[in-house]
Scaffold this motif. Structure first.
Motif, mmCIF file in Angstrom:
data_model
loop_
_atom_site.group_PDB
_atom_site.id
_atom_site.type_symbol
_atom_site.label_atom_id
_atom_site.label_comp_id
_atom_site.label_asym_id
_atom_site.label_seq_id
_atom_site.Cartn_x
_atom_site.Cartn_y
_atom_site.Cartn_z
ATOM 1 N N UNK A 164 0.747 -1.227 -0.002
ATOM 2 C CA UNK A 164 -0.140 -0.056 0.104
ATOM 3 C C UNK A 164 0.886 1.273 0.069
ATOM 4 N N UNK A 165 1.808 1.293 0.750
ATOM 5 C CA UNK A 165 2.680 2.387 0.928
ATOM 6 C C UNK A 165 3.263 2.526 -0.254
ATOM 7 N N UNK A 166 3.803 1.564 -1.018
ATOM 8 C CA UNK A 166 4.434 1.922 -2.263
ATOM 9 C C UNK A 166 3.654 2.255 -3.427
ATOM 10 N N UNK A 167 2.532 1.855 -3.516
ATOM 11 C CA UNK A 167 1.387 2.380 -4.402
ATOM 12 C C UNK A 167 1.131 3.861 -4.007
ATOM 13 N N UNK A 168 0.983 4.077 -2.832
ATOM 14 C CA UNK A 168 0.970 5.452 -2.292
ATOM 15 C C UNK A 168 1.826 6.544 -2.745
ATOM 16 N N UNK A 209 -3.705 9.288 0.025
ATOM 17 C CA UNK A 209 -4.149 7.873 -0.931
ATOM 18 C C UNK A 209 -3.966 6.858 0.280
ATOM 19 N N UNK A 210 -3.010 6.757 1.114
ATOM 20 C CA UNK A 210 -2.866 5.592 1.979
ATOM 21 C C UNK A 210 -3.959 5.836 2.984
ATOM 22 N N UNK A 211 -4.323 6.744 3.536
ATOM 23 C CA UNK A 211 -5.316 6.889 4.520
ATOM 24 C C UNK A 211 -6.655 6.699 3.915
#
Length: 478
Positions: A164-168, A209-211
């Motif tokens: 998720x963090x990578x995508x964000x 985005x992550x949140x």
């Protein structure tokens, strides 16, 4: 907490004060995966929107980035169009077109934007897909969250959040790439030379985005998005929405595949609750239209699957309108109501603004000129008995090639340009030029006289490609 006191005359034993909470704890929603025509459309829109978002900054147009909003240089590049701050009207027109397109689409088809193309929905779908791949489908995720901490749970949770963090971060980087040249930004990112503002916006957008997609999800649609609140102003009884055919489905109840629902006094709904399990906002479509519904059609997909399994006709949950359901209209009768007055009004406004925008862009000159009087010296007498006024002219070349500009002036007999009257401006650049105008001493009466600067643009060795006339005044002292 609000104390609730029973009214007088209550039964004995019911006179105690009861405490009732006005707030309910948010229940986490575990959307079930679903297959069907509408699910395929959603993933198609996810692919298209993300291909455009992630790919557009990497496209080149000539020797520059195809789409770049260069705030530092105060220029917006949109393929072959270069916009300056003076062209703000074009950006306004684009926003008006976007708004009325959304209004038109909503009046016809409800919240399909929310269900298929809204960034919140798109990234929630992407994050949910990652979650399913790592943790499993609905039941597996619920069991994992309810289980005690273990090595397996820790590994799966950390793995999911790292992805998720990578995508964000990649999303935040791409977003900033629309405002800073993305190739240069990429080198700065890996070398650690990004500016403080670039770092802030990359990680701010990544955090959002992550949140929003990883944690808040349906909460954004239900409580934060203003569109969910004012959409009812654009809805009417001929707006396409996801509907449950209560006349056909009720009374609901479980039964075997071989059972005759008519003999049991049951409708077509088998009360499997799968429509609730697949809903990304956790609503029950059988309760009617609700503002939380984003029109994604997941419930229609899963209901059609159930109808196929029990041997009933599809369409218990489907896209339709309130009038069509009430009057049992056919598809042809339903679509005849599409072009009603509200829709025609939106179409008319949208058409007028769109035609005006493209007409203006087609007639737009490849350069702009601003004339500013030199305030330090309004008028003066120079050698030869000439009256001189000084001006500063800003020439903005909006073309993708260098242009030469020929300056001339009219409005007073004998008025001439006393400085260089041929100026070269590089592609998509601007230049300030100091221009001195001179008039014979007895060429005009004292006072202010209107004049016009004529600026002609041409390529080197090519005929004139455009011309502009700018107003100003020439002052003759007393």
């Amino acid at each position: 907490m609000v104390p609730i006191v029973p009214v007088s005359g209550a039964a004995e034993g019911e006179d105690d004060v009861q405490m009732v909470s006005l707030y309910a704890a948010t229940q986490k929603i575990y959307p079930r995966s679903v297959q069907g025509i509408f699910a395929k459309w959603r993933w198609l829109l996810v692919a298209i929107t993300q291909l455009v978002f992630y790919g557009l900054p990497w496209l080149e147009w000539g020797q520059r980035q195809a789409v770049l909003f260069d705030l530092g240089a105060r220029r917006f590049y949109i393929f072959g169009i270069v916009l300056y701050p003076q062209d703000f009207i074009y950006l306004t027109a684009i926003l008006v077109i976007s708004a009325f397109s959304l209004f038109l689409f909503t009046a016809i088809a409800g919240r399909l934007w929310c269900g298929y193309a809204c960034p919140q929905t798109v990234y929630s779908e992407i994050f949910l897909w990652v979650e399913r791949k790592i943790e499993g489908d609905r039941t597996a995720r619920m069991k994992l969250d309810a289980a005690d901490m273990s090595l397996e749970k820790l590994v799966k949770k950390w793995y999911k959040h790292i992805v998720w963090i990578g995508i964000s971060i990649w999303t935040g980087f791409t977003f900033v790439g629309y405002f800073s040249p993305i190739r240069e930004l990429g080198m700065e990112f890996f070398l650690g030379n990004m500016t403080s503002w670039e770092i802030f916006w990359v990680f701010f957008y990544a955090f959002a985005t992550y949140g929003n997609a990883g944690f808040m999800r349906e909460q954004v649609c239900k409580y934060m998005c203003p569109y969910a609140r004012f959409q009812s102003a654009m809805f009417d009884k001929d707006t396409l929405i996801v509907t449950y055919d209560a006349a056909r489905g009720e009374p609901r109840g479980a039964r075997s595949k071989k059972a005759d629902p008519a003999a049991l006094g049951l409708g077509a709904c088998v009360d499997c609750s799968l429509c609730v399990q697949v809903c990304p906002t956790g609503i029950d479509i059988r309760k009617g239209l609700q503002y939380e519904c984003i029109g994604c059609g997941a419930c229609a997909d899963v209901c059609d699957t159930v109808m196929d399994k029990v041997g009933y006709p599809r369409g218990l949950v489907k896209y339709s309108t309130e009038n069509a359901m009430t009057n049992t209209w056919s598809k042809e009768q339903t679509w005849r109501r599409v072009f009603r007055p509200r829709v025609l009004l939106y179409l008319g406004i949208l058409g007028v603004v769109t035609v005006a925008l493209f007409t203006s862009l087609a007639l737009r000159k490849p350069f702009k000129v601003d004339v500013v009087r030199d305030r330090s010296s309004l008028a003066r007498i120079v050698s030869g008995g000439q009256i001189e006024n000084v001006y500063r002219i800003q020439i903005m070349n909006a073309a993708e090639k260098p242009l030469n500009f020929k300056l001339s002036v009219d409005g007073l007999p004998g008025l001439v340009v006393a400085t260089e009257d041929d100026v070269r401006v590089e592609a998509t650049q601007s230049r300030w030029v100091s221009v001195r105008l001179q008039l014979p001493y007895d060429g005009a009466a004292a006072g202010s006289h209107p004049i016009h600067f004529l600026i002609q643009s041409y390529e080197e060795g090519v005929k004139v490609v455009g011309e502009l006339s700018e107003k100003s005044v020439f002052l003759v002292p007393r």
